[in-house]
Design a protein around this motif. Structure first.
Motif, PDB file in Angstrom:
ATOM      1  N   ALA A  29       0.556   7.199 -13.891  1.00  0.00           N
ATOM      2  CA  ALA A  29      -0.495   6.373 -13.270  1.00  0.00           C
ATOM      3  C   ALA A  29      -0.856   6.851 -11.860  1.00  0.00           C
ATOM      4  O   ALA A  29      -2.021   6.790 -11.464  1.00  0.00           O
ATOM      5  CB  ALA A  29      -0.058   4.914 -13.222  1.00  0.00           C
ATOM      6  N   TYR A  30       0.152   7.329 -11.110  1.00  0.00           N
ATOM      7  CA  TYR A  30      -0.118   7.740  -9.724  1.00  0.00           C
ATOM      8  C   TYR A  30      -1.014   8.984  -9.692  1.00  0.00           C
ATOM      9  O   TYR A  30      -1.904   9.104  -8.849  1.00  0.00           O
ATOM     10  CB  TYR A  30       1.181   8.042  -8.976  1.00  0.00           C
ATOM     11  N   ASN A  31      -0.752   9.917 -10.616  1.00  0.00           N
ATOM     12  CA  ASN A  31      -1.603  11.111 -10.665  1.00  0.00           C
ATOM     13  C   ASN A  31      -2.981  10.787 -11.235  1.00  0.00           C
ATOM     14  O   ASN A  31      -3.983  11.353 -10.796  1.00  0.00           O
ATOM     15  CB  ASN A  31      -0.919  12.202 -11.500  1.00  0.00           C
ATOM     16  N   SER A  88       4.433   8.088  -0.858  1.00  0.00           N
ATOM     17  CA  SER A  88       5.071   8.015   0.458  1.00  0.00           C
ATOM     18  C   SER A  88       6.457   7.362   0.438  1.00  0.00           C
ATOM     19  O   SER A  88       7.398   7.871   1.040  1.00  0.00           O
ATOM     20  CB  SER A  88       4.161   7.238   1.411  1.00  0.00           C
ATOM     21  N   TYR A  89       6.607   6.260  -0.292  1.00  0.00           N
ATOM     22  CA  TYR A  89       7.845   5.475  -0.152  1.00  0.00           C
ATOM     23  C   TYR A  89       9.070   6.173  -0.727  1.00  0.00           C
ATOM     24  O   TYR A  89      10.193   5.925  -0.291  1.00  0.00           O
ATOM     25  CB  TYR A  89       7.669   4.079  -0.774  1.00  0.00           C
ATOM     26  N   TYR A  90       8.866   7.076  -1.707  1.00  0.00           N
ATOM     27  CA  TYR A  90      10.036   7.762  -2.274  1.00  0.00           C
ATOM     28  C   TYR A  90      10.720   8.637  -1.226  1.00  0.00           C
ATOM     29  O   TYR A  90      11.942   8.743  -1.197  1.00  0.00           O
ATOM     30  CB  TYR A  90       9.629   8.621  -3.482  1.00  0.00           C
ATOM     31  N   TYR A  91       9.904   9.245  -0.377  1.00  0.00           N
ATOM     32  CA  TYR A  91      10.439  10.073   0.699  1.00  0.00           C
ATOM     33  C   TYR A  91      11.268   9.204   1.650  1.00  0.00           C
ATOM     34  O   TYR A  91      12.391   9.561   2.014  1.00  0.00           O
ATOM     35  CB  TYR A  91       9.263  10.719   1.422  1.00  0.00           C
ATOM     36  N   LEU A 104       0.846  -1.195   0.000  1.00  0.00           N
ATOM     37  CA  LEU A 104       0.000   0.000   0.000  1.00  0.00           C
ATOM     38  C   LEU A 104       0.883   1.247   0.000  1.00  0.00           C
ATOM     39  O   LEU A 104       1.913   1.266   0.669  1.00  0.00           O
ATOM     40  CB  LEU A 104      -0.868  -0.002   1.256  1.00  0.00           C
ATOM     41  N   ARG A 105       0.477   2.258  -0.752  1.00  0.00           N
ATOM     42  CA  ARG A 105       1.208   3.525  -0.786  1.00  0.00           C
ATOM     43  C   ARG A 105       0.236   4.693  -0.730  1.00  0.00           C
ATOM     44  O   ARG A 105      -0.868   4.604  -1.238  1.00  0.00           O
ATOM     45  CB  ARG A 105       2.099   3.629  -2.007  1.00  0.00           C
ATOM     46  N   VAL A 106       0.693   5.762  -0.091  1.00  0.00           N
ATOM     47  CA  VAL A 106      -0.114   6.976   0.049  1.00  0.00           C
ATOM     48  C   VAL A 106       0.377   7.993  -0.977  1.00  0.00           C
ATOM     49  O   VAL A 106       1.577   8.046  -1.264  1.00  0.00           O
ATOM     50  CB  VAL A 106       0.076   7.577   1.469  1.00  0.00           C
TER      51      VAL A 106
HETATM   52 FE   LIG Z   1       6.727   4.168  -7.757  1.00  0.00          FE
END
Ligand SMILES: [Fe+2]
Length: 332
Positions: A157-159, A213-216, A118-120
């Motif tokens: 895709a994320y946007n 979230s995970y990139y941060y 899961l990602r925010v």
């Molecule tokens: Fe990614």
């Protein structure tokens, strides 16, 4: 003794032949997947083979039809998972283990797709210039943010998934207005990946940015990138109302899998506690198995309320979101 050795050699080669190989088409990266697959093989004796790619695996699967070597597909974004279902390229999985590993919201009601992480989609802010903020996605279209926001392309895709969630909550007419407001507030044309937006905040190009979230987390744990993440604060949007927009990565078992049982075993492993821990540590994503906690770094950001919109509804609005992003010429 010699006869014994010969018999042992025969047994070994029979065992090797009998061990199935699961073939995986993966949009997810080797650094993340390979350590988990090594553990899987160690524990089950099932071998794996992976085709890694950034795009084109869906088309390849379609083209190969019944002849495909692929047993399982690993991908990010719910609309890619449901897209494979819509293309009639997957088969349902009935596994009590998977069902007990994953809460209902993280698997298809028809058992065709399964979430694994899961990602925010967060709003980042400059810790120095604005500090941590209570913010809603809706706020990003307000005039007070003019020239202050960075984001990547609207074709990403994320946007698209974030816009899909706006459509689900507000309808298309309101979402177009929001997109126009957001576009008008951008500090620069959409460009770069999510990390580049965090970096842009650190460098003063913008005060706010949209990113996963995970990139941060990954930037903070990389000595070379940490200086660009440390001056940036992570914010979970819409905490006083519906909650932050979340998306998943996940897997499907292919319709023409040659090793469907071994593929299900892999799905059981990937949703299990050990692999979920590895996902959490290696990629700073949130586990979908409730028995597993986020990494200490991610846990340090605090708990948050997530949007309770069923994840598959993001996929239902995907086409409409692409259309609206196009309509407002988001990237131009
Ligand atoms: Fe990614």
């Amino acid at each position: 003794m010699r006869r014994f050795l010969a018999a042992a050699a025969l047994l070994t080669s029979a065992a090797v032949q009998a061990a199935p190989t699961v073939t995986i088409y993966s949009y997810r990266q080797p650094f993340l997947i390979e350590p988990m697959l090594a553990k899987f093989t160690e524990q089950t004796g099932i071998n794996t083979e992976v085709v890694f790619a950034k795009k084109g695996l869906d088309e390849r699967l379609k083209r190969e039809g019944k002849l495909t070597p692929a047993d399982l597909v690993l991908t990010t974004d719910i609309s890619r998972l449901t897209g494979l279902v819509d293309m009639d390229l997957v088969q349902p999985v009935a596994s009590d283990i998977v069902n007990s590993n994953l809460p209902k919201q993280f698997r298809d009601p028809d058992n065709n797709w399964f979430a694994l992480t899961l990602r925010v989609r967060n709003v980042y802010s400059s810790a120095e210039r604005v500090g941590k903020v209570d913010i809603n996605y809706e706020d990003l279209a307000k005039p007070q943010y003019k020239g202050k926001i960075c984001t990547r392309s609207g074709k990403n895709a994320y946007n698209i998934a974030l816009v899909s969630s706006m459509i689900a909550h507000h309808g298309e007419a309101e979402t177009v207005q929001w997109l126009e407001g957001l576009k008008a507030n951008l500090a620069r044309k959409p460009q770069g990946n999510d990390r580049a937006q965090i970096k842009a905040v650190a460098e003063g190009v913008c005060d706010y940015a949209i990113g996963n979230s995970y990139y941060y987390g990954k930037m903070l744990s990389d000595p070379k990138q940490a200086p660009f993440a440390e001056p940036v604060a992570i914010n979970f949007p819409n905490q006083d109302n519906r909650g932050a927009h979340v998306n998943v990565s996940g897997a499907v078992v292919t319709k023409y899998a040659k090793q469907p049982e071994a593929a299900v075993k892999l799905l059981e492993f990937l949703s299990g506690e050990q692999a979920q821990q590895m996902y959490a540590e290696a990629n700073m994503e949130y586990p979908v198995n409730p028995k597993v906690k986020p990494s200490p770094l991610v846990a340090g950001w605090g708990s948050f309320k997530e949007d309770s919109l069923p994840i598959y509804q993001l996929a239902e609005n995907h086409q409409a979101a692409v259309k609206l992003l196009d309509q407002v010429k988001f990237d131009l």
